[in-house]
Structure formats: C-alpha cells, structure tokens
Design a protein around this motif. Structure first.
Motif, PDB file in Angstrom:
ATOM      1  N   SER A   1      -4.501  18.342 -23.840  1.00 52.41           N
ATOM      2  CA  SER A   1      -4.755  18.530 -22.559  1.00 52.41           C
ATOM      3  C   SER A   1      -5.156  17.233 -21.870  1.00 52.41           C
ATOM      4  CB  SER A   1      -6.007  19.769 -22.365  1.00 52.41           C
ATOM      5  OG  SER A   1      -7.257  18.977 -22.938  1.00 52.41           O
ATOM      6  N   SER A   2      -4.490  16.103 -22.142  1.00 54.86           N
ATOM      7  CA  SER A   2      -4.794  14.989 -21.453  1.00 54.86           C
ATOM      8  C   SER A   2      -3.953  14.837 -20.231  1.00 54.86           C
ATOM      9  CB  SER A   2      -4.512  13.779 -22.299  1.00 54.86           C
ATOM     10  OG  SER A   2      -2.911  13.663 -22.629  1.00 54.86           O
ATOM     11  N   VAL A   3      -3.275  15.809 -19.810  1.00 55.29           N
ATOM     12  CA  VAL A   3      -2.762  15.862 -18.482  1.00 55.29           C
ATOM     13  C   VAL A   3      -3.803  16.290 -17.341  1.00 55.29           C
ATOM     14  CG1 VAL A   3      -0.632  16.647 -16.853  1.00 55.29           C
ATOM     15  CG2 VAL A   3      -0.436  15.932 -19.624  1.00 55.29           C
ATOM     16  N   TYR A   4      -4.167  15.391 -16.492  1.00 55.93           N
ATOM     17  CA  TYR A   4      -5.297  15.766 -15.410  1.00 55.93           C
ATOM     18  C   TYR A   4      -4.428  15.677 -14.238  1.00 55.93           C
ATOM     19  CZ  TYR A   4      -8.493  14.060 -18.953  1.00 55.93           C
ATOM     20  OH  TYR A   4      -9.349  13.953 -19.959  1.00 55.93           O
ATOM     21  N   ASP A   5      -5.019  16.577 -13.164  1.00 58.02           N
ATOM     22  CA  ASP A   5      -4.519  16.551 -11.823  1.00 58.02           C
ATOM     23  C   ASP A   5      -5.360  15.318 -11.139  1.00 58.02           C
ATOM     24  OD1 ASP A   5      -2.737  18.769 -12.086  1.00 58.02           O
ATOM     25  OD2 ASP A   5      -4.406  20.128 -11.373  1.00 58.02           O
ATOM     26  N   LYS A   6      -4.493  14.668 -10.311  1.00 61.51           N
ATOM     27  CA  LYS A   6      -5.452  13.634  -9.699  1.00 61.51           C
ATOM     28  C   LYS A   6      -5.158  13.655  -8.272  1.00 61.51           C
ATOM     29  CE  LYS A   6      -1.582  10.491 -11.135  1.00 61.51           C
ATOM     30  NZ  LYS A   6      -1.159   9.505 -11.951  1.00 61.51           N
ATOM     31  N   HIS A   7      -6.009  12.921  -7.274  1.00 58.72           N
ATOM     32  CA  HIS A   7      -5.756  12.698  -6.135  1.00 58.72           C
ATOM     33  C   HIS A   7      -5.753  11.281  -5.945  1.00 58.72           C
ATOM     34  CE1 HIS A   7      -6.108  13.174  -1.768  1.00 58.72           C
ATOM     35  NE2 HIS A   7      -6.968  12.181  -1.842  1.00 58.72           N
ATOM     36  N   VAL A   8      -4.831  10.721  -5.052  1.00 56.74           N
ATOM     37  CA  VAL A   8      -4.394   9.131  -4.911  1.00 56.74           C
ATOM     38  C   VAL A   8      -4.540   8.831  -3.453  1.00 56.74           C
ATOM     39  CG1 VAL A   8      -3.090   7.192  -5.129  1.00 56.74           C
ATOM     40  CG2 VAL A   8      -2.809   9.346  -6.869  1.00 56.74           C
ATOM     41  N   GLN A   9      -5.445   8.134  -3.016  1.00 59.11           N
ATOM     42  CA  GLN A   9      -5.612   7.571  -1.463  1.00 59.11           C
ATOM     43  C   GLN A   9      -4.943   6.197  -1.646  1.00 59.11           C
ATOM     44  OE1 GLN A   9      -9.932   7.312  -1.033  1.00 59.11           O
ATOM     45  NE2 GLN A   9      -9.998   9.353  -0.568  1.00 59.11           N
ATOM     46  N   TRP A  10      -4.396   6.046  -0.455  1.00 57.73           N
ATOM     47  CA  TRP A  10      -3.507   4.844  -0.306  1.00 57.73           C
ATOM     48  C   TRP A  10      -4.271   4.102   0.929  1.00 57.73           C
ATOM     49  CZ3 TRP A  10       0.555   3.740  -3.377  1.00 57.73           C
ATOM     50  CH2 TRP A  10       1.115   4.819  -4.398  1.00 57.73           C
ATOM     51  N   GLN A  11      -3.851   2.958   0.949  1.00 60.36           N
ATOM     52  CA  GLN A  11      -4.418   2.032   2.152  1.00 60.36           C
ATOM     53  C   GLN A  11      -3.074   1.006   2.768  1.00 60.36           C
ATOM     54  OE1 GLN A  11      -7.963   0.223   1.016  1.00 60.36           O
ATOM     55  NE2 GLN A  11      -6.942  -1.586   0.149  1.00 60.36           N
ATOM     56  N   PRO A  12      -2.808   0.467   3.696  1.00 62.07           N
ATOM     57  CA  PRO A  12      -1.859  -0.201   4.111  1.00 62.07           C
ATOM     58  C   PRO A  12      -1.954  -1.493   3.622  1.00 62.07           C
ATOM     59  CG  PRO A  12      -2.744   0.931   6.141  1.00 62.07           C
ATOM     60  CD  PRO A  12      -3.659   1.187   4.876  1.00 62.07           C
ATOM     61  N   VAL A  13      -0.894  -2.181   3.548  1.00 62.25           N
ATOM     62  CA  VAL A  13      -0.665  -3.613   2.908  1.00 62.25           C
ATOM     63  C   VAL A  13      -0.451  -4.691   4.069  1.00 62.25           C
ATOM     64  CG1 VAL A  13      -0.044  -5.265   1.409  1.00 62.25           C
ATOM     65  CG2 VAL A  13      -0.506  -3.034   0.723  1.00 62.25           C
ATOM     66  N   LYS A  14      -1.324  -5.257   4.725  1.00 64.03           N
ATOM     67  CA  LYS A  14      -1.046  -6.203   5.677  1.00 64.03           C
ATOM     68  C   LYS A  14      -0.593  -7.631   5.426  1.00 64.03           C
ATOM     69  CE  LYS A  14      -2.698  -7.977   9.990  1.00 64.03           C
ATOM     70  NZ  LYS A  14      -4.037  -8.192  11.060  1.00 64.03           N
ATOM     71  N   PRO A  15       0.652  -8.287   5.772  1.00 64.13           N
ATOM     72  CA  PRO A  15       1.294  -9.431   5.447  1.00 64.13           C
ATOM     73  C   PRO A  15       0.610 -10.596   5.978  1.00 64.13           C
ATOM     74  CG  PRO A  15       2.909  -8.116   6.717  1.00 64.13           C
ATOM     75  CD  PRO A  15       1.637  -7.428   6.699  1.00 64.13           C
ATOM     76  N   ASP A  16       0.443 -11.704   5.227  1.00 58.89           N
ATOM     77  CA  ASP A  16      -0.268 -12.836   5.505  1.00 58.89           C
ATOM     78  C   ASP A  16       0.127 -13.416   6.927  1.00 58.89           C
ATOM     79  OD1 ASP A  16      -1.519 -12.558   3.242  1.00 58.89           O
ATOM     80  OD2 ASP A  16      -0.315 -13.990   1.919  1.00 58.89           O
ATOM     81  N   SER A  17       1.366 -13.488   7.260  1.00 61.65           N
ATOM     82  CA  SER A  17       1.926 -14.174   8.561  1.00 61.65           C
ATOM     83  C   SER A  17       3.036 -13.351   9.134  1.00 61.65           C
ATOM     84  CB  SER A  17       2.210 -15.508   8.240  1.00 61.65           C
ATOM     85  OG  SER A  17       3.623 -15.493   7.479  1.00 61.65           O
ATOM     86  N   PHE A  18       3.132 -13.511  10.401  1.00 67.71           N
ATOM     87  CA  PHE A  18       4.214 -12.899  11.183  1.00 67.71           C
ATOM     88  C   PHE A  18       5.032 -13.591  11.955  1.00 67.71           C
ATOM     89  CE2 PHE A  18       0.380  -9.816  10.928  1.00 67.71           C
ATOM     90  CZ  PHE A  18       1.107  -8.807  10.178  1.00 67.71           C
ATOM     91  N   PRO A  19       6.314 -13.799  11.497  1.00 67.33           N
ATOM     92  CA  PRO A  19       7.070 -14.661  12.419  1.00 67.33           C
ATOM     93  C   PRO A  19       7.441 -14.110  13.818  1.00 67.33           C
ATOM     94  CG  PRO A  19       8.500 -13.307  10.797  1.00 67.33           C
ATOM     95  CD  PRO A  19       6.910 -13.023  10.426  1.00 67.33           C
ATOM     96  N   VAL A  20       7.896 -14.922  14.577  1.00 70.00           N
ATOM     97  CA  VAL A  20       8.632 -14.590  15.984  1.00 70.00           C
ATOM     98  C   VAL A  20       9.928 -15.136  16.132  1.00 70.00           C
ATOM     99  CG1 VAL A  20       8.330 -14.942  18.384  1.00 70.00           C
ATOM    100  CG2 VAL A  20       6.234 -14.952  17.062  1.00 70.00           C
ATOM    101  N   VAL A  21      10.776 -14.324  16.054  1.00 66.01           N
ATOM    102  CA  VAL A  21      12.353 -14.456  16.330  1.00 66.01           C
ATOM    103  C   VAL A  21      12.631 -14.355  17.774  1.00 66.01           C
ATOM    104  CG1 VAL A  21      14.509 -13.702  15.446  1.00 66.01           C
ATOM    105  CG2 VAL A  21      12.700 -13.490  13.957  1.00 66.01           C
ATOM    106  N   THR A  22      13.458 -15.436  18.272  1.00 65.21           N
ATOM    107  CA  THR A  22      14.051 -15.509  19.524  1.00 65.21           C
ATOM    108  C   THR A  22      15.547 -15.092  19.617  1.00 65.21           C
ATOM    109  OG1 THR A  22      13.948 -17.816  19.405  1.00 65.21           O
ATOM    110  CG2 THR A  22      12.065 -16.821  20.400  1.00 65.21           C
ATOM    111  N   ALA A  23      16.020 -15.130  21.044  1.00 65.34           N
ATOM    112  CA  ALA A  23      17.613 -14.828  20.848  1.00 65.34           C
ATOM    113  C   ALA A  23      17.659 -14.974  22.328  1.00 65.34           C
ATOM    114  CB  ALA A  23      18.058 -13.657  20.325  1.00 65.34           C
TER     115      ALA A  23
END
Length: 153
Positions: free
Chosen positions: A20-42
């Motif tokens: 009986s090693s199969v357990y029910d579980k609840h997983v909580q998630w959190q967002p992952v923020k990138p280190d840098s954000f580029p700016v693209v121009t056109a």
C-alpha cells in the motif's frame, strides 16, 4: 510459539504496508520567473501612393494600417522564426526551375507602437515588444509552474 506468531504477524504487516505504498497527494505549483526579458523592435513600411483609393486621406490611413501590419509580421518573424521551403528542378545538370517560399505564423501579444510617421511617399511604423509584458500576460492566462509543496494523504 508466541514468538513465532509475533514474527509472522510482523512479516505480514510489513508485506501489507509495502503493497500500500501508493499515496494520494496534493501538489502545489508556483510560477518560475526568467532572469532577463529582451525587448524586440520592428519597423514596417507601406507606400502611400500605391494604396487603392481615390482620396489622399484614405490612402494615408490605409498606408498607416499596412505599415503597422508589416511591423507585426516582422515581430512575428523575430519571435517565432520563418519557415522556408525550396523546390529545385534540374535537367541535364542545368537548373530549370527554382522556387523559394517563406512564411511566418504566430500570435503577438503586448506589442506597442513606438512611432508612426511618413517618410516621403512611404509610411513607417516602429513597434516594440517587451517580453516582461509578454511574461505578465502569460502569467495571467497560462501559468508556467514548478513544484512548491507535495502533501501525501
């Protein structure tokens, strides 16, 4: 004899708990923020005089819209890349037909018009997309997440 019963009981409990090693579980998630954000121009361009209208003002408005769409297409090309397909036909070691086709497809969110101005008979629109804004839009719609906590029941 009682010692044997205790040992058998212990072995039985161990086997049952291992099954009986199969357990029910609840997983909580959190967002992952990138280190840098580029700016693209056109920059998108559109000819004013070649727009299909008899009125100069309407040709100008059509060129403004066309230059904006051209800038969006260039942004999509930079963000998603461009698909290139080629087809060549040769006969007697001579190139007979050469066709090249390019396409781009994507959704651009968060782009802003920086400048829109006429240059002679051409209208130009400068646009930029800050991926910090794209990240915020992404978080609001589809959150990229990582495991924060797991609770077993």
């Amino acid at each position: 004899m009682p010692k044997l019963k205790i040992i058998l009981l212990y072995i039985g409990i161990t086997f049952l708990s291992a099954c009986s090693s199969v357990y029910d579980k609840h997983v909580q998630w959190q967002p992952v923020k990138p280190d840098s954000f580029p700016v693209v121009t056109a920059i998108g361009y559109a000819p004013i005089s070649l727009q299909k209208s008899e009125h100069e003002t309407q040709r100008m408005l059509m060129a403004i819209k066309a230059s904006k769409l051209a800038a969006y297409a260039e942004l999509a090309e930079q963000v998603y890349g461009q698909q290139v397909a080629t087809n060549m036909t040769m006969g007697d070691l001579l190139l007979e037909d050469n066709q090249l086709k390019a396409s781009v497809q994507g959704v651009i969110r968060g782009a802003k018009v920086i400048k829109s101005y006429p240059v002679g008979d051409t209208y130009a629109t400068e646009m930029a997309i800050d991926f910090k804004d794209v990240y915020d839009i992404y978080l609001a719609s589809m959150r990229k997440q990582e495991i924060k906590d797991v609770t077993y029941y």
